[in-house]
Design an enzyme around this catalytic site. Structure first.
Site, PDB file in Angstrom:
ATOM      1  N   LYS A 170     -32.794  20.537 -30.851  1.00  0.00           N
ATOM      2  CA  LYS A 170     -32.828  19.444 -29.857  1.00  0.00           C
ATOM      3  C   LYS A 170     -31.414  18.983 -29.505  1.00  0.00           C
ATOM      4  O   LYS A 170     -31.079  18.825 -28.331  1.00  0.00           O
ATOM      5  CB  LYS A 170     -33.664  18.291 -30.426  1.00  0.00           C
ATOM      6  CG  LYS A 170     -33.862  17.126 -29.486  1.00  0.00           C
ATOM      7  CD  LYS A 170     -35.104  16.337 -29.851  1.00  0.00           C
ATOM      8  CE  LYS A 170     -34.882  15.289 -30.921  1.00  0.00           C
ATOM      9  NZ  LYS A 170     -34.020  14.170 -30.483  1.00  0.00           N
ATOM     10  N   SER A 171     -30.572  18.777 -30.519  1.00  0.00           N
ATOM     11  CA  SER A 171     -29.208  18.282 -30.257  1.00  0.00           C
ATOM     12  C   SER A 171     -28.433  19.260 -29.378  1.00  0.00           C
ATOM     13  O   SER A 171     -27.740  18.861 -28.441  1.00  0.00           O
ATOM     14  CB  SER A 171     -28.449  18.107 -31.576  1.00  0.00           C
ATOM     15  OG  SER A 171     -29.005  17.076 -32.333  1.00  0.00           O
ATOM     16  N   GLY A 227     -32.769   8.612 -27.425  1.00  0.00           N
ATOM     17  CA  GLY A 227     -31.525   7.942 -27.785  1.00  0.00           C
ATOM     18  C   GLY A 227     -30.321   8.836 -27.517  1.00  0.00           C
ATOM     19  O   GLY A 227     -29.273   8.363 -27.063  1.00  0.00           O
ATOM     20  N   SER A 268     -22.436   8.246 -36.885  1.00  0.00           N
ATOM     21  CA  SER A 268     -23.370   8.533 -35.796  1.00  0.00           C
ATOM     22  C   SER A 268     -22.776   9.566 -34.852  1.00  0.00           C
ATOM     23  O   SER A 268     -21.759   9.323 -34.199  1.00  0.00           O
ATOM     24  CB  SER A 268     -23.690   7.258 -35.016  1.00  0.00           C
ATOM     25  OG  SER A 268     -24.279   7.600 -33.776  1.00  0.00           O
ATOM     26  N   GLN A 318     -24.110  10.449 -32.165  1.00  0.00           N
ATOM     27  CA  GLN A 318     -24.319  10.000 -30.783  1.00  0.00           C
ATOM     28  C   GLN A 318     -23.154   9.125 -30.326  1.00  0.00           C
ATOM     29  O   GLN A 318     -22.639   9.284 -29.215  1.00  0.00           O
ATOM     30  CB  GLN A 318     -25.641   9.248 -30.671  1.00  0.00           C
ATOM     31  CG  GLN A 318     -26.843  10.172 -30.914  1.00  0.00           C
ATOM     32  CD  GLN A 318     -28.165   9.453 -30.855  1.00  0.00           C
ATOM     33  OE1 GLN A 318     -28.226   8.229 -30.703  1.00  0.00           O
ATOM     34  NE2 GLN A 318     -29.252  10.195 -30.980  1.00  0.00           N
ATOM     35  N   ASP A 364     -32.433  12.916 -40.100  1.00  0.00           N
ATOM     36  CA  ASP A 364     -33.726  13.047 -39.421  1.00  0.00           C
ATOM     37  C   ASP A 364     -34.813  13.625 -40.330  1.00  0.00           C
ATOM     38  O   ASP A 364     -35.999  13.563 -40.006  1.00  0.00           O
ATOM     39  CB  ASP A 364     -33.586  13.925 -38.173  1.00  0.00           C
ATOM     40  CG  ASP A 364     -32.758  13.247 -37.087  1.00  0.00           C
ATOM     41  OD1 ASP A 364     -32.611  12.014 -37.120  1.00  0.00           O
ATOM     42  OD2 ASP A 364     -32.255  13.960 -36.195  1.00  0.00           O
ATOM     43  N   LYS A 415     -33.984   4.143 -35.760  1.00  0.00           N
ATOM     44  CA  LYS A 415     -34.398   5.392 -35.101  1.00  0.00           C
ATOM     45  C   LYS A 415     -35.567   5.090 -34.148  1.00  0.00           C
ATOM     46  O   LYS A 415     -35.799   3.930 -33.817  1.00  0.00           O
ATOM     47  CB  LYS A 415     -34.776   6.434 -36.157  1.00  0.00           C
ATOM     48  CG  LYS A 415     -33.593   6.864 -37.018  1.00  0.00           C
ATOM     49  CD  LYS A 415     -32.564   7.622 -36.207  1.00  0.00           C
ATOM     50  CE  LYS A 415     -31.327   7.950 -37.027  1.00  0.00           C
ATOM     51  NZ  LYS A 415     -30.249   8.483 -36.210  1.00  0.00           N
ATOM     52  N   ARG A 420     -37.879   3.863 -39.612  1.00  0.00           N
ATOM     53  CA  ARG A 420     -38.451   4.974 -40.395  1.00  0.00           C
ATOM     54  C   ARG A 420     -38.518   4.670 -41.895  1.00  0.00           C
ATOM     55  O   ARG A 420     -39.248   5.351 -42.611  1.00  0.00           O
ATOM     56  CB  ARG A 420     -37.673   6.271 -40.146  1.00  0.00           C
ATOM     57  CG  ARG A 420     -37.992   6.861 -38.794  1.00  0.00           C
ATOM     58  CD  ARG A 420     -37.305   8.204 -38.578  1.00  0.00           C
ATOM     59  NE  ARG A 420     -37.699   8.763 -37.297  1.00  0.00           N
ATOM     60  CZ  ARG A 420     -37.011   9.680 -36.631  1.00  0.00           C
ATOM     61  NH1 ARG A 420     -35.883  10.139 -37.132  1.00  0.00           N
ATOM     62  NH2 ARG A 420     -37.449  10.140 -35.475  1.00  0.00           N
ATOM     63  N   ARG A 423     -41.365  12.358 -35.645  1.00  0.00           N
ATOM     64  CA  ARG A 423     -41.134  12.855 -37.010  1.00  0.00           C
ATOM     65  C   ARG A 423     -42.079  12.210 -38.027  1.00  0.00           C
ATOM     66  O   ARG A 423     -42.402  12.822 -39.045  1.00  0.00           O
ATOM     67  CB  ARG A 423     -39.670  12.661 -37.406  1.00  0.00           C
ATOM     68  CG  ARG A 423     -38.728  13.375 -36.437  1.00  0.00           C
ATOM     69  CD  ARG A 423     -37.375  13.680 -37.021  1.00  0.00           C
ATOM     70  NE  ARG A 423     -36.423  13.986 -35.962  1.00  0.00           N
ATOM     71  CZ  ARG A 423     -36.301  15.179 -35.375  1.00  0.00           C
ATOM     72  NH1 ARG A 423     -37.059  16.181 -35.735  1.00  0.00           N
ATOM     73  NH2 ARG A 423     -35.397  15.363 -34.417  1.00  0.00           N
TER      74      ARG A 423
HETATM   75  C1  S3P Z   1     -28.290  13.138 -32.827  1.00  0.00           C
HETATM   76  C2  S3P Z   1     -27.675  12.311 -33.726  1.00  0.00           C
HETATM   77  C3  S3P Z   1     -28.395  11.534 -34.741  1.00  0.00           C
HETATM   78  C4  S3P Z   1     -29.836  12.034 -34.916  1.00  0.00           C
HETATM   79  C5  S3P Z   1     -30.522  12.279 -33.602  1.00  0.00           C
HETATM   80  C6  S3P Z   1     -29.754  13.328 -32.806  1.00  0.00           C
HETATM   81  C7  S3P Z   1     -27.455  13.879 -31.867  1.00  0.00           C
HETATM   82  O1  S3P Z   1     -28.445  10.190 -34.326  1.00  0.00           O
HETATM   83  O2  S3P Z   1     -30.579  11.104 -35.674  1.00  0.00           O
HETATM   84  O3  S3P Z   1     -31.830  12.726 -33.809  1.00  0.00           O
HETATM   85  O4  S3P Z   1     -27.961  14.832 -31.229  1.00  0.00           O
HETATM   86  O5  S3P Z   1     -26.277  13.547 -31.733  1.00  0.00           O
HETATM   87  P1  S3P Z   1     -27.272   9.130 -34.700  1.00  0.00           P
HETATM   88  O6  S3P Z   1     -26.062   9.537 -33.987  1.00  0.00           O
HETATM   89  O7  S3P Z   1     -27.793   7.810 -34.198  1.00  0.00           O
HETATM   90  O8  S3P Z   1     -27.170   9.180 -36.191  1.00  0.00           O
END
Ligand code: S3P
Length: 431
Positions: free
Chosen positions: A19-20, A92, A166, A168, A312, A339, A343, A385
């Site tokens: 996914k990322s 997110g 993080s 993200q 995750d 999340k 969770r 999840r």
């Molecule tokens: C992700 C980063 C993680 C992860 C999310 C995907 C990403 O989040 O939990 O499912 O693709 O960069 P955080 O950056 O909030 O930890």
């Protein structure tokens, strides 16, 4: 929905694409000059939110019948003003990375999302980006969506120490830094997934990583690439736990991404004594086949630096711990509270309903095992999840488990229940 009932699992699964990396393949494809191809893109709701948002920004994306995507990159200044707010859905990752990508545009852009997304903290991205001279505001002066990214013609570089681990937040800053005039430094206390750094390099950008400090100098132009997305270890996690906790079982998971910033679950399985083998390692694509068999598990402590490497996977690791001998303690995982749902609470509450000895703490979970589970009425909390973890839990009882909101799995794994059914063995049939 009545969850699939079986006590054993056997067979081979090719889990869906990461996914990322799928999100980022569209983002980098749009930002690079030229035509990017993406093979094995994840057609799941979250990544489709990203795809649609870029189409709304005027990026041409062609979906070929074999699943391959072609993205006509427009560069950092080629987006068109969208005619309506961009809908981030439940994602997110889309929201936070878009804030960095769109921080320097000649028009205002509004990002909206579903009820869960609208409760997730965005200040962690807004604040550092606004320090770089972006202008991003939440609804009614809050940090929550709907968010407005105001038009802006300058981004300044900065030096930033990440207050939370993080990927993200880090990625949003790196996307903004690509557009800033000068060198941005980002210091991480703990390593989070590094797909953005790797893909900046893959798309011809310059980025340096020394220990926990990332250095990037803007402005930079990126060049289109061919991307092949490996399988998602976060989706494989459900089958890794299924194979380990079910009796007389063995599963092979093919082509799973094994980027070291993502493999915390493999370390934990090994630490707990699981029957795990890693084979057919493809170093070029950072992928391997994983073989997991029924295991005698020992409790463990999961804390500190490993947490971002398995963030995750923690709900399903908590389920794994219900079958391990002793007390498993999960600490330093307060990020789980923000999340798709809280969770920590959702995992404890739903597994308690099935008879697990699990307690929520401020920053994690305490699980005593091994415990037999029983049937009940459980809830996904509209979190993919949590829903998938509960289907795996159903391996531990002959009773019926009813799941509310099972369709949440489509966020990352639309065919999860079909794949689970395929590996489910009816014990009667094997006698
Ligand atoms: C992700 C980063 C993680 C992860 C999310 C995907 C990403 O989040 O939990 O499912 O693709 O960069 P955080 O950056 O909030 O930890």
């Amino acid at each position: 929905m009545k969850l699939i009932q079986t006590r054993q699992v056997h067979g081979t699964i090719r889990v869906p694409a990461d996914k990322s990396i799928s999100h980022r393949s569209i983002m980098f494809g749009a930002l690079a000059k030229g035509t990017t191809t993406v093979r094995n893109f994840l057609y799941a709701e979250d990544c489709l939110s990203t795809l649609k948002a870029f189409e709304d920004l005027g990026v041409l994306i062609t979906k070929h019948p074999d699943g391959m995507l072609e993205i006509e990159g427009v560069g950092l200044d080629g987006f068109k003003q969208p005619i309506h707010p961009l809908d981030m859905g439940n994602s997110g990752t889309t929201t936070r990375l878009m804030m960095g990508i769109l921080a320097k545009q000649p028009f205002d852009i509004t990002l909206i999302g579903d009820a869960s997304l609208s409760k997730r903290p965005m200040g962690r991205v807004m604040n550092p980006l606004n320090q770089m001279h972006a202008s991003i505001t939440g609804v009614n002066e809050s940090e929550f969506a709907p968010l407005t990214i105001h038009k802006n013609d300058t981004l300044y570089p900065m030096e930033y120490t990440m207050p939370v681990a993080s990927a993200q937040v880090k990625s949003a800053i790196l996307f903004a830094a690509l557009q800033a005039d000068g060198t941005t430094l980002v210091h991480e206390k703990e390593a989070s997934r590094n797909h953005t750094e790797e893909m900046i390099r893959q798309f011809g950008g310059q980025i340096e990583v020394n220990e926990r400090t990332i250095s990037i100098t803007g402005p930079q132009e990126l060049v289109a690439q061919d991307v092949t997305v490996p399988g998602d270890i976060s989706s494989a996690a459900f089958f890794l736990v299924a194979g380990a906790i079910a009796k007389n079982s063995e599963l092979t998971l093919e082509n799973v991404g094994i980027n070291p910033t993502r493999t915390g679950i493999l370390d934990v399985l090994t630490q707990m004594g699981a029957n795990l083998a890693i084979t057919n390692v493809d170093t070029q694509n950072q992928a391997a086949d994983l073989i997991i068999g029924s295991s005698e598990l020992e409790a463990t402590t999961i804390e500190g630096e490993i947490i971002p490497r398995l963030i995750d996977e923690l709900p399903v690791i908590a389920l794994l711990a219900t079958q391990a001998k002793g007390v498993t303690v999960i600490k330093d995982a307060q990020e789980l509270k923000v999340k798709e749902t809280n969770r920590i609470d959702a995992t404890a509450m739903e597994l308690q309903k099935l008879g697990a000895d699990i307690t929520a703490t401020e920053d994690g979970l305490i699980i005593k095992g091994p415990t037999a589970l029983h049937g009940g009425q459980v809830d996904s909390h509209k979190d993919h999840r949590i829903g998938m973890m509960l289907q795996v839990a159903a391996l531990l009882t002959d009773d019926v488990i009813e799941l509310t909101d099972p369709e949440a799995v489509a966020i990352s794994y639309p065919h999860f229940f079909d794949d689970f059914k395929r590996i489910a063995t009816n014990p009667e049939q094997t006698l």
